[in-house]
Design a protein around this motif. Sequence first.
Motif, PDB file in Angstrom:
ATOM      1  N   ALA A 173       0.624  -1.098   0.010  1.00 38.12           N
ATOM      2  CA  ALA A 173      -0.027   0.055  -0.208  1.00 38.12           C
ATOM      3  C   ALA A 173       0.776   1.244   0.024  1.00 38.12           C
ATOM      4  CB  ALA A 173      -1.103   0.019   1.183  1.00 38.12           C
ATOM      5  N   HIS A 174       2.108   1.237  -0.062  1.00 40.17           N
ATOM      6  CA  HIS A 174       3.063   2.287   0.086  1.00 40.17           C
ATOM      7  C   HIS A 174       2.916   3.239   1.236  1.00 40.17           C
ATOM      8  CE1 HIS A 174       3.892   1.014  -4.034  1.00 40.17           C
ATOM      9  NE2 HIS A 174       2.717   1.102  -4.421  1.00 40.17           N
ATOM     10  N   ILE A 175       2.837   2.564   2.324  1.00 37.63           N
ATOM     11  CA  ILE A 175       2.950   3.408   3.621  1.00 37.63           C
ATOM     12  C   ILE A 175       4.336   3.802   3.877  1.00 37.63           C
ATOM     13  CG2 ILE A 175       2.855   3.192   5.977  1.00 37.63           C
ATOM     14  CD1 ILE A 175       0.050   2.754   4.990  1.00 37.63           C
ATOM     15  N   ASP A 176       4.411   5.147   4.056  1.00 36.31           N
ATOM     16  CA  ASP A 176       5.679   5.908   4.100  1.00 36.31           C
ATOM     17  C   ASP A 176       5.716   6.778   5.385  1.00 36.31           C
ATOM     18  OD1 ASP A 176       3.861   7.895   3.536  1.00 36.31           O
ATOM     19  OD2 ASP A 176       4.716   8.467   1.428  1.00 36.31           O
ATOM     20  N   THR A 177       4.567   6.863   6.115  1.00 32.69           N
ATOM     21  CA  THR A 177       4.218   7.546   7.187  1.00 32.69           C
ATOM     22  C   THR A 177       3.282   6.734   8.344  1.00 32.69           C
ATOM     23  OG1 THR A 177       4.342   9.506   5.860  1.00 32.69           O
ATOM     24  CG2 THR A 177       3.472  10.029   8.333  1.00 32.69           C
ATOM     25  N   VAL A 178       3.945   6.950   9.552  1.00 33.15           N
ATOM     26  CA  VAL A 178       3.030   6.133  10.756  1.00 33.15           C
ATOM     27  C   VAL A 178       3.060   7.199  11.947  1.00 33.15           C
ATOM     28  CG1 VAL A 178       5.186   5.208  11.685  1.00 33.15           C
ATOM     29  CG2 VAL A 178       3.129   3.966  12.120  1.00 33.15           C
ATOM     30  N   VAL A 179       1.729   7.088  12.347  1.00 33.23           N
ATOM     31  CA  VAL A 179       1.319   7.986  13.525  1.00 33.23           C
ATOM     32  C   VAL A 179       1.411   7.014  14.974  1.00 33.23           C
ATOM     33  CG1 VAL A 179      -0.555   9.324  14.614  1.00 33.23           C
ATOM     34  CG2 VAL A 179       0.098   9.443  12.249  1.00 33.23           C
ATOM     35  N   ILE A 180       2.227   7.326  15.910  1.00 35.41           N
ATOM     36  CA  ILE A 180       2.230   6.697  16.854  1.00 35.41           C
ATOM     37  C   ILE A 180       2.317   7.658  18.285  1.00 35.41           C
ATOM     38  CG2 ILE A 180       3.627   4.964  18.407  1.00 35.41           C
ATOM     39  CD1 ILE A 180       4.596   3.486  16.128  1.00 35.41           C
ATOM     40  N   THR A 181       1.177   7.635  19.084  1.00 37.47           N
ATOM     41  CA  THR A 181       0.981   8.470  20.148  1.00 37.47           C
ATOM     42  C   THR A 181       1.315   8.260  21.440  1.00 37.47           C
ATOM     43  OG1 THR A 181      -1.382   7.635  20.368  1.00 37.47           O
ATOM     44  CG2 THR A 181      -0.864   9.622  18.873  1.00 37.47           C
ATOM     45  N   SER A 182       2.433   7.169  21.777  1.00 36.31           N
ATOM     46  CA  SER A 182       2.715   6.926  23.097  1.00 36.31           C
ATOM     47  C   SER A 182       3.926   6.072  23.032  1.00 36.31           C
ATOM     48  CB  SER A 182       1.733   6.042  24.031  1.00 36.31           C
ATOM     49  OG  SER A 182       1.752   4.749  23.589  1.00 36.31           O
ATOM     50  N   SER A 183       4.855   6.199  24.107  1.00 37.38           N
ATOM     51  CA  SER A 183       6.144   5.534  24.235  1.00 37.38           C
ATOM     52  C   SER A 183       6.125   3.866  24.021  1.00 37.38           C
ATOM     53  CB  SER A 183       6.856   5.879  25.161  1.00 37.38           C
ATOM     54  OG  SER A 183       8.208   5.108  25.378  1.00 37.38           O
ATOM     55  N   GLY A 184       4.883   3.590  24.961  1.00 36.44           N
ATOM     56  CA  GLY A 184       4.445   2.161  24.941  1.00 36.44           C
ATOM     57  C   GLY A 184       3.934   1.402  23.604  1.00 36.44           C
ATOM     58  N   GLN A 185       3.306   2.392  22.970  1.00 35.68           N
ATOM     59  CA  GLN A 185       2.835   1.802  21.618  1.00 35.68           C
ATOM     60  C   GLN A 185       4.008   1.853  20.715  1.00 35.68           C
ATOM     61  OE1 GLN A 185      -1.056   3.339  20.113  1.00 35.68           O
ATOM     62  NE2 GLN A 185      -1.153   4.511  22.115  1.00 35.68           N
ATOM     63  N   LEU A 186       4.768   2.754  20.588  1.00 34.12           N
ATOM     64  CA  LEU A 186       6.158   2.765  19.857  1.00 34.12           C
ATOM     65  C   LEU A 186       6.876   1.460  20.136  1.00 34.12           C
ATOM     66  CD1 LEU A 186       8.114   4.031  17.855  1.00 34.12           C
ATOM     67  CD2 LEU A 186       9.152   5.373  19.880  1.00 34.12           C
ATOM     68  N   ASN A 187       7.194   1.207  21.139  1.00 36.39           N
ATOM     69  CA  ASN A 187       8.162  -0.058  21.640  1.00 36.39           C
ATOM     70  C   ASN A 187       7.497  -1.350  21.337  1.00 36.39           C
ATOM     71  OD1 ASN A 187      10.861   0.706  23.227  1.00 36.39           O
ATOM     72  ND2 ASN A 187       9.182   2.314  23.849  1.00 36.39           N
ATOM     73  N   PHE A 188       6.158  -1.458  21.717  1.00 36.92           N
ATOM     74  CA  PHE A 188       5.383  -2.756  21.289  1.00 36.92           C
ATOM     75  C   PHE A 188       5.188  -2.809  19.602  1.00 36.92           C
ATOM     76  CE2 PHE A 188       1.307  -4.590  19.940  1.00 36.92           C
ATOM     77  CZ  PHE A 188       1.410  -5.752  20.377  1.00 36.92           C
ATOM     78  N   PHE A 189       4.920  -1.873  18.969  1.00 34.84           N
ATOM     79  CA  PHE A 189       5.066  -1.948  17.654  1.00 34.84           C
ATOM     80  C   PHE A 189       6.268  -2.479  17.046  1.00 34.84           C
ATOM     81  CE2 PHE A 189       5.020   0.008  13.001  1.00 34.84           C
ATOM     82  CZ  PHE A 189       3.871  -0.500  12.731  1.00 34.84           C
ATOM     83  N   ALA A 190       7.355  -1.677  17.510  1.00 40.40           N
ATOM     84  CA  ALA A 190       8.769  -1.919  16.859  1.00 40.40           C
ATOM     85  C   ALA A 190       9.175  -3.245  17.263  1.00 40.40           C
ATOM     86  CB  ALA A 190       9.729  -0.911  17.335  1.00 40.40           C
ATOM     87  N   SER A 191       8.843  -3.745  18.401  1.00 45.95           N
ATOM     88  CA  SER A 191       8.970  -5.326  18.754  1.00 45.95           C
ATOM     89  C   SER A 191       8.331  -6.310  17.970  1.00 45.95           C
ATOM     90  CB  SER A 191       8.746  -5.453  20.439  1.00 45.95           C
ATOM     91  OG  SER A 191       7.204  -5.641  20.598  1.00 45.95           O
ATOM     92  N   LYS A 192       7.481  -5.973  17.528  1.00 45.51           N
ATOM     93  CA  LYS A 192       6.614  -6.935  16.814  1.00 45.51           C
ATOM     94  C   LYS A 192       7.279  -7.084  15.167  1.00 45.51           C
ATOM     95  CE  LYS A 192       3.589  -8.838  17.617  1.00 45.51           C
ATOM     96  NZ  LYS A 192       3.433 -10.239  18.072  1.00 45.51           N
ATOM     97  N   ILE A 193       8.158  -6.336  14.725  1.00 45.77           N
ATOM     98  CA  ILE A 193       8.548  -6.098  13.152  1.00 45.77           C
ATOM     99  C   ILE A 193       9.877  -6.902  13.350  1.00 45.77           C
ATOM    100  CG2 ILE A 193       9.373  -4.706  11.528  1.00 45.77           C
ATOM    101  CD1 ILE A 193       6.394  -4.232  12.353  1.00 45.77           C
ATOM    102  N   ALA A 194       9.885  -7.862  12.292  1.00 42.79           N
ATOM    103  CA  ALA A 194      10.760  -8.892  12.189  1.00 42.79           C
ATOM    104  C   ALA A 194      12.206  -7.909  11.772  1.00 42.79           C
ATOM    105  CB  ALA A 194      10.551  -9.763  11.049  1.00 42.79           C
ATOM    106  N   GLU A 195      13.212  -8.614  12.169  1.00 42.89           N
ATOM    107  CA  GLU A 195      14.765  -8.058  11.813  1.00 42.89           C
ATOM    108  C   GLU A 195      14.759  -7.619  10.250  1.00 42.89           C
ATOM    109  OE1 GLU A 195      19.356  -8.539  12.660  1.00 42.89           O
ATOM    110  OE2 GLU A 195      18.006 -10.008  13.425  1.00 42.89           O
TER     111      GLU A 195
END
Length: 246
Positions: A173-195
């Motif tokens: 879908a050519h996502i190039d921007t992401v909105v994340i509104t808390s530190s907890g959500q940022l860390n959780f989101f990043a932790s789910k992404i494969a290396e």
Amino acid sequence: MAVLVTRPGAQGYSLCQQLMEAGIASFHHSLLTFTPGSQLSQLSDDIEQIDIMVAISQHSVAFTDEYFTQHNISWPQDCHYLAIGHKTALELSRVCGQKVNYPQQSDSEHFLELDDLQDINKKQIVILRGNGGRELIFDTLVERGAIVEYREVYQREYRDFDAEVLVAQWQQAHIDTVVITSSGQLNFFASKIAEVDLHWLYSLKLIVPSDRIAKEANAMGFHIVSNTGSAANSDLLATLQPNIGQ
């Protein structure tokens, strides 16, 4: 331009709708769900003795007000009300019927600069929050001599997701921007992404509501981070709109 909005619930859907109306493609992926907190019942204890009540988020206001309504409890009329952000302050003022003060920038550091929090020795302060967060506020108020208690009026639960499948869809879908509104959500989101997909993740333009989260994102590896200074949808939208056509 295509934006991935991770903020939960109605706020996330509303932001996506506003982006679509502005001609910006958007996709909603909520990272959280919310349920009533275990300490709601403690709000009735000595509620009239509270000098200052602090609302961390709109969710803390909504769950507290729902509990008060169900148990025929009135918001105290003789205490000072404070909120972290403008939207939370508006909602708190609506339900409690009192003036609510808040900082112009929605973060803990600016919140602690409010005049109401400078001379607070022996003051009774209750902080309405979810499960965890805002420890800087608690610790600083205690250092200033206040008697501070948390009330965890709601629970945040992270929603598991199949990152391998969704990342492929977001890339298509050519996502190039992401909105994340808390530190907890940022860390959780990043932790789910494969290396193997981290290069893609860190190449995204990241929109966050505070300097603290922006610094965390930079340290994590994000290259382009914009701090809106607020988690209000209007401020997030204002940051995103100049990019139309890019």
